[in-house]
Design an enzyme around this catalytic site. Structure first.
Site, PDB file in Angstrom:
ATOM      1  N   ALA A  72       0.769  -1.385  -0.035  1.00  0.00           N
ATOM      2  CA  ALA A  72      -0.103  -0.298   0.230  1.00  0.00           C
ATOM      3  C   ALA A  72       1.136   1.253  -0.164  1.00  0.00           C
ATOM      4  O   ALA A  72       1.702   1.251   1.118  1.00  0.00           O
ATOM      5  CB  ALA A  72      -0.941  -0.072   1.300  1.00  0.00           C
TER       6      ALA A  72
ATOM      7  N   GLY B  46       0.667  -5.052   1.062  1.00  0.00           N
ATOM      8  CA  GLY B  46      -0.108  -4.854   0.220  1.00  0.00           C
ATOM      9  C   GLY B  46      -0.416  -6.085  -1.617  1.00  0.00           C
ATOM     10  O   GLY B  46      -1.028  -6.827  -1.396  1.00  0.00           O
TER      11      GLY B  46
ATOM     12  N   GLU C 167       0.216  -8.992  -0.365  1.00  0.00           N
ATOM     13  CA  GLU C 167      -1.812  -9.816   0.509  1.00  0.00           C
ATOM     14  C   GLU C 167      -2.446  -9.981  -1.078  1.00  0.00           C
ATOM     15  O   GLU C 167      -2.688 -10.908  -1.383  1.00  0.00           O
ATOM     16  CB  GLU C 167      -1.572  -8.535   0.860  1.00  0.00           C
TER      17      GLU C 167
ATOM     18  N   GLU D  31       4.614  -4.720   7.570  1.00  0.00           N
ATOM     19  CA  GLU D  31       3.318  -4.039   8.362  1.00  0.00           C
ATOM     20  C   GLU D  31       4.140  -3.995   9.923  1.00  0.00           C
ATOM     21  O   GLU D  31       4.156  -2.680  10.570  1.00  0.00           O
ATOM     22  CB  GLU D  31       2.270  -4.619   8.142  1.00  0.00           C
TER      23      GLU D  31
HETATM   24  N1  CAA Z   1       4.692   3.443  -0.719  1.00  0.00           N
HETATM   25  C1  CAA Z   1       4.804   4.310  -1.132  1.00  0.00           C
HETATM   26  N2  CAA Z   1       6.177   4.531  -1.625  1.00  0.00           N
HETATM   27  C2  CAA Z   1       6.725   3.465  -2.041  1.00  0.00           C
HETATM   28  C3  CAA Z   1       6.449   2.229  -1.533  1.00  0.00           C
HETATM   29  C4  CAA Z   1       4.935   2.415  -0.803  1.00  0.00           C
HETATM   30  N3  CAA Z   1       5.190   1.353  -0.141  1.00  0.00           N
HETATM   31  N4  CAA Z   1       7.164   1.522  -1.234  1.00  0.00           N
HETATM   32  C5  CAA Z   1       8.412   2.142  -2.139  1.00  0.00           C
HETATM   33  N5  CAA Z   1       8.190   2.912  -2.305  1.00  0.00           N
HETATM   34  C6  CAA Z   1       8.491   4.377  -3.083  1.00  0.00           C
HETATM   35  C7  CAA Z   1      10.212   5.523  -2.348  1.00  0.00           C
HETATM   36  O1  CAA Z   1       9.414   6.348  -1.607  1.00  0.00           O
HETATM   37  C8  CAA Z   1      10.731   6.210  -3.759  1.00  0.00           C
HETATM   38  O2  CAA Z   1      10.097   7.076  -3.843  1.00  0.00           O
HETATM   39  P1  CAA Z   1      10.850   8.288  -4.417  1.00  0.00           P
HETATM   40  O3  CAA Z   1      11.824   8.265  -5.007  1.00  0.00           O
HETATM   41  O4  CAA Z   1      10.317   9.268  -4.388  1.00  0.00           O
HETATM   42  O5  CAA Z   1      11.813   8.255  -2.793  1.00  0.00           O
HETATM   43  C9  CAA Z   1      10.473   4.534  -5.047  1.00  0.00           C
HETATM   44  O6  CAA Z   1       9.635   4.080  -4.278  1.00  0.00           O
HETATM   45  C10 CAA Z   1      12.210   3.657  -4.689  1.00  0.00           C
HETATM   46  O7  CAA Z   1      11.579   2.915  -3.884  1.00  0.00           O
HETATM   47  P2  CAA Z   1      13.489   2.990  -2.689  1.00  0.00           P
HETATM   48  O8  CAA Z   1      13.964   4.028  -3.279  1.00  0.00           O
HETATM   49  O9  CAA Z   1      12.782   3.034  -0.864  1.00  0.00           O
HETATM   50  O10 CAA Z   1      14.465   1.712  -3.483  1.00  0.00           O
HETATM   51  P3  CAA Z   1      14.781   0.957  -2.900  1.00  0.00           P
HETATM   52  O11 CAA Z   1      15.068   0.184  -3.335  1.00  0.00           O
HETATM   53  O12 CAA Z   1      15.470   1.668  -1.610  1.00  0.00           O
HETATM   54  O13 CAA Z   1      14.178  -0.019  -1.867  1.00  0.00           O
HETATM   55  C11 CAA Z   1      12.056  -1.164  -0.972  1.00  0.00           C
HETATM   56  C12 CAA Z   1      13.427  -0.965  -2.050  1.00  0.00           C
HETATM   57  C13 CAA Z   1      13.022  -2.561   0.087  1.00  0.00           C
HETATM   58  C14 CAA Z   1      10.685  -2.331  -1.695  1.00  0.00           C
HETATM   59  C15 CAA Z   1      11.582  -0.191  -0.221  1.00  0.00           C
HETATM   60  O14 CAA Z   1      11.081   1.154  -1.210  1.00  0.00           O
HETATM   61  C16 CAA Z   1      10.488  -0.675   0.545  1.00  0.00           C
HETATM   62  O15 CAA Z   1      10.882  -1.273   1.795  1.00  0.00           O
HETATM   63  N6  CAA Z   1       8.819   0.271   0.864  1.00  0.00           N
HETATM   64  C17 CAA Z   1       7.909   0.377   1.279  1.00  0.00           C
HETATM   65  C18 CAA Z   1       7.604  -1.639   1.512  1.00  0.00           C
HETATM   66  C19 CAA Z   1       6.963  -1.991   2.544  1.00  0.00           C
HETATM   67  O16 CAA Z   1       6.761  -1.613   3.663  1.00  0.00           O
HETATM   68  N7  CAA Z   1       5.483  -2.363   2.324  1.00  0.00           N
HETATM   69  C20 CAA Z   1       4.798  -2.277   3.000  1.00  0.00           C
HETATM   70  C21 CAA Z   1       3.394  -1.325   2.487  1.00  0.00           C
HETATM   71  S1  CAA Z   1       2.082  -1.373   4.718  1.00  0.00           S
HETATM   72  C22 CAA Z   1       0.981  -2.190   3.820  1.00  0.00           C
HETATM   73  O17 CAA Z   1       1.171  -2.482   2.568  1.00  0.00           O
HETATM   74  C23 CAA Z   1      -0.431  -2.149   4.700  1.00  0.00           C
HETATM   75  C24 CAA Z   1      -1.240  -3.092   3.869  1.00  0.00           C
HETATM   76  O18 CAA Z   1      -1.199  -4.439   4.529  1.00  0.00           O
HETATM   77  C25 CAA Z   1      -2.306  -3.146   3.282  1.00  0.00           C
END
Ligand code: CAA
Length: 257
Positions: free
Chosen positions: A63, A108, A111, A131
């Site tokens: 998400a 998500g 999921e 999460e």
């Molecule tokens: N939401 C919003 N933006 C996201 C994102 C997310 N879930 N995942 C990645 N992005 C964005 C980053 O913020 C970044 O944007 P900017 O270039 O503007 O900074 C861009 O995508 C590229 O990502 P990274 O620079 O972070 O890339 P990386 O290679 O360093 O890391 C990653 C990759 C490990 C996937 C890291 O982006 C990450 O940890 N993302 C979040 C993953 C996460 O926690 N997902 C769960 C979300 S909570 C959820 O989903 C709740 C639910 O149950 C419904």
């Protein structure tokens, strides 16, 4: 457009197209995905759906955290309901849906893959339910579907730690059906979809419906439902064609009715 659809005959490939955000799902993208899934589910000429993410890095990185960060509890509930509706649309689609996991499938994203019938992964895929690292529990069904798919103790470990796993580990625990080199993944997915689409379309739909019914209502109800599906198939031209083709030693020409 944040969601695109590409067709090859009776197969539809849905792509979440937000690569600059690693295909993270915000509300407009979720709504577009839901609408696309519902349209394809209602389309009798679509026999199989494939779901993937644009670019080479991510299936769906979860998400959209920037959207979630300031949500009120009521807004969070609405967001969870929308994510659940997407996952239900996948499960309740009459056609099989195959997740083509070409990179990060986190939160998500994992999921949504869990709601699909089949998961194929590239060797670069990374799965996880991170999460808890964000101070929230899973919101789109991970607490329910992961323990039903992989051994429950392993599911709980992954859910409580938020640990990410590689495609190989995902294969070992039964989270994915197969792992392919990244360059081959999509071709392999089309091939699998073609194998399914070559079968009697009504039979495939009845088979999905029966497996789903048993998942939802238990073994006895599932067996009763299967008998009804079996009998229903004998009202179709496809049943006669499939059996006649076998007896005449030729390929069947299924018409989906
Ligand atoms: N939401 C919003 N933006 C996201 C994102 C997310 N879930 N995942 C990645 N992005 C964005 C980053 O913020 C970044 O944007 P900017 O270039 O503007 O900074 C861009 O995508 C590229 O990502 P990274 O620079 O972070 O890339 P990386 O290679 O360093 O890391 C990653 C990759 C490990 C996937 C890291 O982006 C990450 O940890 N993302 C979040 C993953 C996460 O926690 N997902 C769960 C979300 S909570 C959820 O989903 C709740 C639910 O149950 C419904």
């Amino acid at each position: 457009m944040s969601i695109t659809v590409t067709r090859q005959e009776r197969i539809a490939l849905i792509t979440v197209d937000r690569p600059e955000r690693l295909n993270a799902l915000d509300t407009p993208t979720l709504r577009a995905l839901l609408e696309t899934l519902r349209e394809l589910a209602a389309d009798e000429s679509t026999c199989v759906m494939l779901l993937t993410g644009a670019g080479e890095r991510a299936f769906i990185a979860g998400a959209d955290i920037s959207e979630m960060a300031e949500k009120s509890p009521a807004e969070a509930l609405a967001f969870a309901e929308l994510g659940h509706a997407v996952c239900r649309a996948i499960e309740e689609a009459p056609q099989p849906v195959i997740a083509v996991v070409n990179g990060y499938a986190l939160g998500g994203g994992c999921e949504i893959a869990l709601a699909c019938d089949i998961r194929l992964a590239s060797d670069r895929a990374v799965f996880g339910q991170p999460e808890v690292k964000l101070g929230i529990p899973p919101g789109w069904g991970g607490s329910q579907r992961l323990p039903r798919l992989v051994p429950p103790g392993i599911a709980r470990e992954l859910l409580y730690t938020g640990r990410r796993i590689t495609a190989d580990e995902a294969l070992r625990i039964g989270l994915v059906n197969a792992v392919y080199p990244a360059a081959e993944l999509l071709d392999r997915a089309w091939q699998l979809a073609q194998q399914i689409a070559a079968n009697g379309p009504v039979a495939v739909r009845l088979t999905k419906a029966a497996t789903r019914f048993g998942d939802e209502h238990g073994l006895a109800a599932g067996l009763a439902y299967e008998r009804q599906c079996f009998a229903y198939a004998f009202t179709t031209e496809d049943q006669r064609e499939g059996m006649r083709a076998f007896l005449e030693k030729r390929q069947p020409q299924f018409r989906g009715r």
